[in-house]
Design a protein around this motif. Structure first.
Motif, PDB file in Angstrom:
ATOM      1  N   ALA A  67     -45.537  26.920  47.986  1.00  0.00           N
ATOM      2  CA  ALA A  67     -45.251  27.562  46.698  1.00  0.00           C
ATOM      3  C   ALA A  67     -44.766  28.987  46.926  1.00  0.00           C
ATOM      4  O   ALA A  67     -45.075  29.606  47.951  1.00  0.00           O
ATOM      5  CB  ALA A  67     -46.519  27.577  45.837  1.00  0.00           C
ATOM      6  N   PRO A  68     -43.994  29.551  45.976  1.00  0.00           N
ATOM      7  CA  PRO A  68     -43.575  30.957  46.109  1.00  0.00           C
ATOM      8  C   PRO A  68     -44.788  31.885  46.105  1.00  0.00           C
ATOM      9  O   PRO A  68     -45.841  31.530  45.590  1.00  0.00           O
ATOM     10  CB  PRO A  68     -42.692  31.178  44.877  1.00  0.00           C
ATOM     11  CG  PRO A  68     -43.017  30.066  43.940  1.00  0.00           C
ATOM     12  CD  PRO A  68     -43.485  28.924  44.761  1.00  0.00           C
ATOM     13  N   SER A  69     -44.621  33.060  46.693  1.00  0.00           N
ATOM     14  CA  SER A  69     -45.741  34.001  46.791  1.00  0.00           C
ATOM     15  C   SER A  69     -46.156  34.474  45.402  1.00  0.00           C
ATOM     16  O   SER A  69     -45.342  34.518  44.458  1.00  0.00           O
ATOM     17  CB  SER A  69     -45.344  35.203  47.633  1.00  0.00           C
ATOM     18  OG  SER A  69     -44.421  36.006  46.929  1.00  0.00           O
ATOM     19  N   ALA A  70     -47.434  34.844  45.281  1.00  0.00           N
ATOM     20  CA  ALA A  70     -47.942  35.353  44.007  1.00  0.00           C
ATOM     21  C   ALA A  70     -47.146  36.582  43.571  1.00  0.00           C
ATOM     22  O   ALA A  70     -46.821  36.735  42.385  1.00  0.00           O
ATOM     23  CB  ALA A  70     -49.433  35.678  44.134  1.00  0.00           C
ATOM     24  N   ASP A  71     -46.803  37.460  44.533  1.00  0.00           N
ATOM     25  CA  ASP A  71     -46.006  38.657  44.218  1.00  0.00           C
ATOM     26  C   ASP A  71     -44.683  38.293  43.555  1.00  0.00           C
ATOM     27  O   ASP A  71     -44.306  38.865  42.533  1.00  0.00           O
ATOM     28  CB  ASP A  71     -45.691  39.424  45.519  1.00  0.00           C
ATOM     29  CG  ASP A  71     -46.817  40.360  45.898  1.00  0.00           C
ATOM     30  OD1 ASP A  71     -47.955  40.113  45.456  1.00  0.00           O
ATOM     31  OD2 ASP A  71     -46.562  41.318  46.644  1.00  0.00           O
ATOM     32  N   LYS A  72     -43.987  37.347  44.179  1.00  0.00           N
ATOM     33  CA  LYS A  72     -42.659  36.952  43.678  1.00  0.00           C
ATOM     34  C   LYS A  72     -42.781  36.366  42.265  1.00  0.00           C
ATOM     35  O   LYS A  72     -41.996  36.694  41.365  1.00  0.00           O
ATOM     36  CB  LYS A  72     -42.050  35.921  44.631  1.00  0.00           C
ATOM     37  CG  LYS A  72     -40.671  35.431  44.258  1.00  0.00           C
ATOM     38  CD  LYS A  72     -40.076  34.589  45.393  1.00  0.00           C
ATOM     39  CE  LYS A  72     -38.641  34.187  45.129  1.00  0.00           C
ATOM     40  NZ  LYS A  72     -38.522  33.129  44.121  1.00  0.00           N
ATOM     41  N   VAL A  73     -43.792  35.499  42.079  1.00  0.00           N
ATOM     42  CA  VAL A  73     -43.965  34.862  40.768  1.00  0.00           C
ATOM     43  C   VAL A  73     -44.300  35.905  39.711  1.00  0.00           C
ATOM     44  O   VAL A  73     -43.761  35.873  38.594  1.00  0.00           O
ATOM     45  CB  VAL A  73     -45.064  33.777  40.836  1.00  0.00           C
ATOM     46  CG1 VAL A  73     -45.374  33.234  39.452  1.00  0.00           C
ATOM     47  CG2 VAL A  73     -44.633  32.648  41.762  1.00  0.00           C
ATOM     48  N   MET A  74     -45.159  36.854  40.059  1.00  0.00           N
ATOM     49  CA  MET A  74     -45.541  37.870  39.066  1.00  0.00           C
ATOM     50  C   MET A  74     -44.359  38.769  38.717  1.00  0.00           C
ATOM     51  O   MET A  74     -44.221  39.206  37.568  1.00  0.00           O
ATOM     52  CB  MET A  74     -46.735  38.691  39.563  1.00  0.00           C
ATOM     53  CG  MET A  74     -48.049  37.927  39.615  1.00  0.00           C
ATOM     54  SD  MET A  74     -48.489  37.037  38.092  1.00  0.00           S
ATOM     55  CE  MET A  74     -48.742  38.400  36.957  1.00  0.00           C
ATOM     56  N   ARG A  75     -43.492  39.061  39.704  1.00  0.00           N
ATOM     57  CA  ARG A  75     -42.296  39.854  39.398  1.00  0.00           C
ATOM     58  C   ARG A  75     -41.413  39.095  38.408  1.00  0.00           C
ATOM     59  O   ARG A  75     -40.884  39.671  37.455  1.00  0.00           O
ATOM     60  CB  ARG A  75     -41.510  40.171  40.678  1.00  0.00           C
ATOM     61  CG  ARG A  75     -42.114  41.317  41.495  1.00  0.00           C
ATOM     62  CD  ARG A  75     -41.124  41.855  42.534  1.00  0.00           C
ATOM     63  NE  ARG A  75     -40.777  40.858  43.533  1.00  0.00           N
ATOM     64  CZ  ARG A  75     -41.500  40.605  44.627  1.00  0.00           C
ATOM     65  NH1 ARG A  75     -42.613  41.290  44.853  1.00  0.00           N
ATOM     66  NH2 ARG A  75     -41.129  39.680  45.488  1.00  0.00           N
ATOM     67  N   GLU A  76     -41.270  37.796  38.641  1.00  0.00           N
ATOM     68  CA  GLU A  76     -40.418  36.989  37.750  1.00  0.00           C
ATOM     69  C   GLU A  76     -41.026  36.864  36.358  1.00  0.00           C
ATOM     70  O   GLU A  76     -40.350  37.047  35.350  1.00  0.00           O
ATOM     71  CB  GLU A  76     -40.214  35.594  38.356  1.00  0.00           C
ATOM     72  CG  GLU A  76     -39.317  35.589  39.576  1.00  0.00           C
ATOM     73  CD  GLU A  76     -39.239  34.215  40.256  1.00  0.00           C
ATOM     74  OE1 GLU A  76     -38.561  34.131  41.284  1.00  0.00           O
ATOM     75  OE2 GLU A  76     -39.878  33.262  39.766  1.00  0.00           O
TER      76      GLU A  76
END
Length: 201
Positions: A67-76
């Motif tokens: 899965a994509p990183s939590a950081d990346k998902v939260m930025r999106e």
DNA sequence: TGCCAGGCCCTCTTTAGGGCCTT
């Protein structure tokens, strides 16, 4: 109601203060009584998912590995939501994880939350319980997907919010149910809910 | 060593306790 975002997190536990992290987020945008947009993603924070949590949500360590990183998902998702007011079922839970995951991702963003559970306790006092699944059955709302998955729970919470809006408008001849009105309903005493709603236009 | 959330809300209440909700 003005445009609002309905949010739901799946997590590894009950509190970020105990080290729990988010594993999945689902967001739907409600506008003019309809779902007009959706955001859903698993999110890999590196946190371990215990077997009992996988049994509850269906989300496993294997599923999070790619899965994509939590950081990346939260930025999106923070861009997707912007400054739209948020609604969650038992919002104190989702608000804690929203703020904790934004902080982990170094994102400075504050969103105002309203709680569909606290409002439902006042608008549907006769529901046997105020768990999301029981409210869906009580109010005869569509069951979308599996409970305890983020997008399904967000969508069903959105239908619950629409039902709450419809019930308030019918019962009190209220023309507009705003996010602020939901916050006022959840923070007034149960005894004062009728008076509050009768004073609305 | 053992334990570990936390806010809302009801009641056999307010000098408190415990169930409800979220994962």
């Amino acid at each position: 109601m003005e445009q609002v975002a309905i949010i739901d997190f799946e997590t590894t536990g009950l509190s970020p203060n105990q080290g729990a992290r988010a594993t999945e987020i689902g967001v739907v945008i409600l506008s003019s009584g309809k779902i007009v947009d959706r955001f859903q993603s698993l999110m890999n924070s590196g946190a371990y998912v215990a077997a009992e949590i996988t049994a509850l949500t269906g989300i496993s360590n294997q599923m999070l590995r790619n899965a994509p990183s939590a950081d990346k998902v939260m930025r999106e998702v923070s861009k997707f939501v912007g400054n739209t007011p948020l609604i969650a079922h038992n919002a104190s839970f989702d608000e804690k994880f929203w703020n904790a995951e934004l902080l982990e991702a170094n994102i400075r963003q504050k969103n105002v939350f309203a709680c569909s559970m606290l409002v439902a306790r006042r608008i549907f006092p006769n529901s046997p319980t105020h768990k999301l699944a029981d409210l869906v059955r009580f109010a005869k709302l569509p069951q979308v997907g599996n409970f305890h998955r983020a997008m399904a729970d967000a969508e069903m919470t959105a239908h619950l919010v629409l039902k709450i809006e419809e019930t308030i408008c019918k019962t009190y001849a209220t023309k507009v149910v705003t996010h602020q009105l939901l916050r006022n309903i959840q923070t007034t005493t149960k005894a004062n809910v009728h008076r509050l709603l009768e004073e609305q236009d």
